[in-house]
Design a protein around this motif. Structure first.
Motif, short mmCIF file in Angstrom:
data_model
loop_
_atom_site.label_atom_id
_atom_site.label_comp_id
_atom_site.label_asym_id
_atom_site.label_seq_id
_atom_site.Cartn_x
_atom_site.Cartn_y
_atom_site.Cartn_z
N THR A 18 0.84 -1.19 0.00
CA THR A 18 0.00 0.00 0.00
C THR A 18 0.88 1.24 0.00
OG1 THR A 18 -0.09 -0.07 2.43
CG2 THR A 18 -1.92 -1.09 1.23
N ALA A 19 0.22 2.38 -0.13
CA ALA A 19 0.89 3.68 -0.01
C ALA A 19 -0.12 4.67 0.56
CB ALA A 19 1.41 4.17 -1.36
N VAL A 20 0.36 5.61 1.34
CA VAL A 20 -0.50 6.65 1.89
C VAL A 20 -0.71 7.71 0.81
CG1 VAL A 20 -0.75 8.42 3.66
CG2 VAL A 20 0.29 6.21 4.22
N GLY A 21 -1.96 7.99 0.51
CA GLY A 21 -2.29 8.95 -0.54
C GLY A 21 -2.63 10.32 0.01
N GLY A 22 -3.25 11.11 -0.85
CA GLY A 22 -3.58 12.49 -0.50
C GLY A 22 -4.86 12.59 0.30
N GLU A 23 -5.33 13.82 0.48
CA GLU A 23 -6.53 14.10 1.27
C GLU A 23 -7.78 13.80 0.46
OE1 GLU A 23 -6.22 18.10 2.60
OE2 GLU A 23 -4.67 17.66 4.07
N THR A 24 -8.87 13.50 1.18
CA THR A 24 -10.16 13.23 0.54
C THR A 24 -11.28 13.67 1.46
OG1 THR A 24 -11.60 11.52 -0.38
CG2 THR A 24 -10.20 10.88 1.46
N ALA A 25 -12.42 14.02 0.86
CA ALA A 25 -13.60 14.39 1.64
C ALA A 25 -14.56 13.22 1.78
CB ALA A 25 -14.31 15.57 0.97
N LEU A 26 -14.25 12.09 1.18
CA LEU A 26 -15.12 10.93 1.24
C LEU A 26 -15.14 10.31 2.64
CD1 LEU A 26 -14.27 9.09 -2.10
CD2 LEU A 26 -16.27 10.47 -1.60
N ALA A 27 -16.24 9.66 2.95
CA ALA A 27 -16.36 8.97 4.23
C ALA A 27 -15.43 7.78 4.27
CB ALA A 27 -17.81 8.52 4.44
N ALA A 28 -14.99 7.41 5.48
CA ALA A 28 -14.07 6.28 5.65
C ALA A 28 -14.66 5.01 5.05
CB ALA A 28 -13.78 6.07 7.13
N GLY A 29 -13.84 4.30 4.29
CA GLY A 29 -14.27 3.07 3.66
C GLY A 29 -14.78 3.21 2.26
N LYS A 30 -15.02 4.45 1.80
CA LYS A 30 -15.49 4.68 0.44
C LYS A 30 -14.35 4.52 -0.55
CE LYS A 30 -19.92 6.05 0.52
NZ LYS A 30 -20.97 5.57 -0.41
N ILE A 31 -14.63 3.91 -1.69
CA ILE A 31 -13.63 3.78 -2.75
C ILE A 31 -13.61 5.06 -3.56
CG2 ILE A 31 -12.97 2.53 -4.82
CD1 ILE A 31 -14.22 0.04 -3.65
N ALA A 32 -12.46 5.72 -3.60
CA ALA A 32 -12.33 6.98 -4.32
C ALA A 32 -11.87 6.76 -5.75
CB ALA A 32 -11.35 7.90 -3.60
N GLU A 33 -11.02 5.76 -5.96
CA GLU A 33 -10.49 5.48 -7.29
C GLU A 33 -10.35 3.98 -7.46
OE1 GLU A 33 -6.82 7.53 -8.06
OE2 GLU A 33 -7.43 9.24 -6.84
N ALA A 34 -10.49 3.54 -8.71
CA ALA A 34 -10.25 2.15 -9.06
C ALA A 34 -9.82 2.12 -10.51
CB ALA A 34 -11.49 1.30 -8.84
N GLY A 35 -8.54 1.90 -10.75
CA GLY A 35 -8.07 1.95 -12.12
C GLY A 35 -6.60 1.60 -12.22
N LYS A 36 -5.90 2.33 -13.10
CA LYS A 36 -4.51 2.01 -13.39
C LYS A 36 -3.58 2.24 -12.21
CE LYS A 36 -5.00 3.11 -18.28
NZ LYS A 36 -4.54 3.97 -19.39
N GLN A 37 -3.98 3.09 -11.25
CA GLN A 37 -3.16 3.33 -10.07
C GLN A 37 -3.57 2.43 -8.91
OE1 GLN A 37 -0.57 5.39 -10.45
NE2 GLN A 37 -1.32 5.64 -12.55
N GLY A 38 -4.41 1.43 -9.17
CA GLY A 38 -4.89 0.56 -8.11
C GLY A 38 -6.14 1.11 -7.47
N LEU A 39 -6.40 0.68 -6.25
CA LEU A 39 -7.55 1.15 -5.48
C LEU A 39 -7.12 2.27 -4.53
CD1 LEU A 39 -9.40 -2.07 -4.28
CD2 LEU A 39 -10.42 -0.24 -5.61
N ALA A 40 -7.98 3.26 -4.37
CA ALA A 40 -7.75 4.29 -3.37
C ALA A 40 -8.98 4.35 -2.48
CB ALA A 40 -7.47 5.64 -4.02
#
Length: 398
Positions: free
Chosen positions: A214-236
Motif C-alpha cells: 500500500t501507499a498513503v495517498g492524498g486528502e479526501t472528503a469521502l467517508a471512511a471506507g469509500k472507494i475513491a479510485e479504481a483503475g490504473k493506479q490501483g484502489l484508493a
C-alpha cells in the motif's frame, strides 16, 4: 524438530539445509526438560551456545553448561519488544527505528543482561520481510563482535530495565482485517507489519482479499471506507483521518499475488457507481477529454465481451474534469439468437463517485429508471430495454 509447512509437507528449515550442505551435524531434540537434551549438550562440550529465533525456552541447566555462557540474538532494542514477533510489532506500532540486541540468556523470556545493541532506521515503506533480512545481516555482524568480546574478556553485562519492557506476542489472523476508520498511516503500517504472514485483509466485491502493498495517498472528503479510485493506479480508499490508502498489490482467494490494477482489469469494485448514458447528442464531450488513451473494449470493467461480435469506431478512456470516463463511438454488433442486431448509437460509461442513486432517462420520458449505487447495467440489458420502448430514437440524449 522438522514441521509441516507448505501443503502439510515436512520440509527442512534453511538453517538445517545449510548445515547439512556443509557437512555439519544437526540435532533436533523434541523435549528440552527430560534430560536427553542436557546429556547431548554435555557430550558436545560447547564453549559457547548461541541462539537465534529458536522459538523454545532452554532450561537453566543447559544455559549454564558452556564456560562462556549462552547468548541470544534478539531482533529489537531490549527491553522493548520481548517475545516472538519483535520485528512485526515495531512496524505495526509505527516505530521509526529498531535494531538487534546480543544478550546473555536467562530463565525469564528475553530478560538477560545485554552485551551490545545495534540500531537501524525503519524505512516508512519497508515491510517486515524486508526488515527481517536487514536485521539478520546486522545481527550476524553484532554477534561476531560479541563473540570477540567474550573471547577477549571485554564483554559487559548491562542489566535491562525490567520496568520498561514491552511484549511482542505471536501473530494470528485476528490482526488481519483492515479497519478504514483508522488513519491511512496506521493501515499502511498494518499491511507492512503482517508480511509475509498472516497478511492484512479486506473485503472486495464480497470476497476476502489479502493486501500486500500500500501507499498513503492524498486528502479526501469521502467517508471512511469509500472507494475513491479504481483503475490504473490501483484502489484508493478513504480512511478515518481524511486521507487515502492506495492498495497497490493484493491476492484474491484462490488467486495469485498481483498488482491491484491488474486485478481490477475487467472488474468493477463495489462502491464505484456506474451509469450507461446513450445518445448521439453527447458526442461533443470527447472534445473536452484530457489524459485520453485508446483502449480495447476488453479493458472496460464488466463489458459483456462474450456477446460482442465486432466493433467499429474509436474507443477512448480519459478524464472529463475530475471524472474518469470511458467513451465509445461507432457501431457495436450484438448477437440475439441466430440473428445479429446492430446498434449505431455512441454511448459513454461514466464512473460516478459518492452518489446516492443512478438515474437513466431520455428526452421523451419513455425511460426513467433508478439504480442503487454499485449497480452496473450491462450494455446488452440497456439495448433490450430500448428495443421494447417505441419512444426511443437514435437522437435521444439520456
Amino acid at each position: 524438530p522438522d514441521k509441516p509447512r507448505n501443503r502439510n509437507k515436512v520440509t527442512f528449515s534453511p538453517v538445517k539445509e545449510y548445515a547439512l550442505s556443509q557437512g555439519l551435524a544437526v540435532y533436533q531434540p523434541t523435549k528440552m526438560r527430560d534430560g536427553t537434551a542436557l546429556a547431548l549438550v554435555r557430550e558436545l562440550h560447547p564453549e559457547l551456545i548461541v541462539v537465534a529465533a529458536y522459538g523454545r525456552i532452554l532450561p537453566e541447566d543447559i544455559l549454564n553448561t558452556p564456560p562462556y555462557g549462552s547468548i541470544n540474538v534478539h531482533s529489537s532494542i531490549l527491553p522493548k519488544y520481548r517475545g516472538a514477533a519483535p520485528i512485526n510489532w515495531a512496524i505495526l506500532n509505527g516505530d521509526s527505528a529498531t535494531g538487534v540486541t546480543i544478550m546473555y540468556m536467562a530463565k525469564e523470556l528475553d530478560a538477560g543482561d545485554v552485551i551490545l545493541c545495534r540500531e537501524t532506521a525503519i524505512d516508512p515503506d519497508e515491510d517486515a520481510q524486508m526488515l527481517t533480512a536487514r536485521l539478520a545481516a546486522l545481527g550476524a555482524d553484532a554477534l561476531a563482535e560479541a563473540v570477540e568480546r567474550l573471547h577477549d574478556g571485554t564483554a559487559v553485562r548491562l542489566p535491562q530495565d525490567h520496568s520498561a519492557y514491552t511484549y511482542a506476542p505471536m501473530l494470528d489472523r485476528s490482526l488481519s482485517p483492515l479497519d478504514f476508520s483508522k488513519s491511512a498511516r496506521q493501515l499502511h503500517d498494518q499491511v507492512r507489519g503482517l508480511i509475509p504472514w498472516p497478511c492484512a485483509s479486506m473485503t472486495l466485491d464480497g470476497k476476502n482479499v489479502k493486501v500486500y502493498r500500500t501507499a498513503v495517498g492524498g486528502e479526501t472528503a469521502l467517508a471512511a471506507g469509500k472507494i475513491a479510485e479504481a483503475g490504473k493506479q490501483g484502489l484508493a480508499i478513504a480512511c478515518g483521518d481524511g486521507r487515502l490508502l492506495r492498495i497497490l498489490e493484493l491476492q484474491a482467494e484462490g488467486g495469485k499475488r498481483m498488482a491491484a490494477a491488474d486485478y481490477l482489469r475487467g472488474r468493477l469494485p463495489a462502491g464505484i457507481e456506474t451509469a450507461v448514458v446513450l445518445g448521439s447528442g453527447l458526442g461533443k464531450l470527447t472534445a473536452d477529454f484530457t489524459d485520453t488513451e485508446e483502449l480495447s473494449y476488453k479493458d472496460i470493467p464488466n463489458f459483456p465481451v462474450s456477446t460482442v461480435a465486432g466493433h467499429k469506431g474509436a474507443l477512448l478512456a480519459g478524464k472529463l474534469g475530475d471524472t474518469e470516463v470511458y467513451a465509445m463511438e461507432g457501431r457495436f454488433h450484438f448477437y440475439e439468437g441466430y440473428s445479429m442486431k446492430e446498434v449505431c448509437y455512441p454511448f459513454y460509461v461514466f464512473k460516478l463517485l459518492d452518489v446516492e442513486k443512478v438515474v437513466l432517462t431520455n428526452a421523451c420520458g419513455g425511460i426513467n429508471r433508478e439504480f442503487a449505487p454499485g449497480t452496473l447495467m450491462l450494455i446488452t440489458d440497456f439495448i433490450n430495454m430500448m428495443g421494447t420502448n417505441p419512444l426511443i430514437g437514435p437522437n435521444d440524449a439520456g
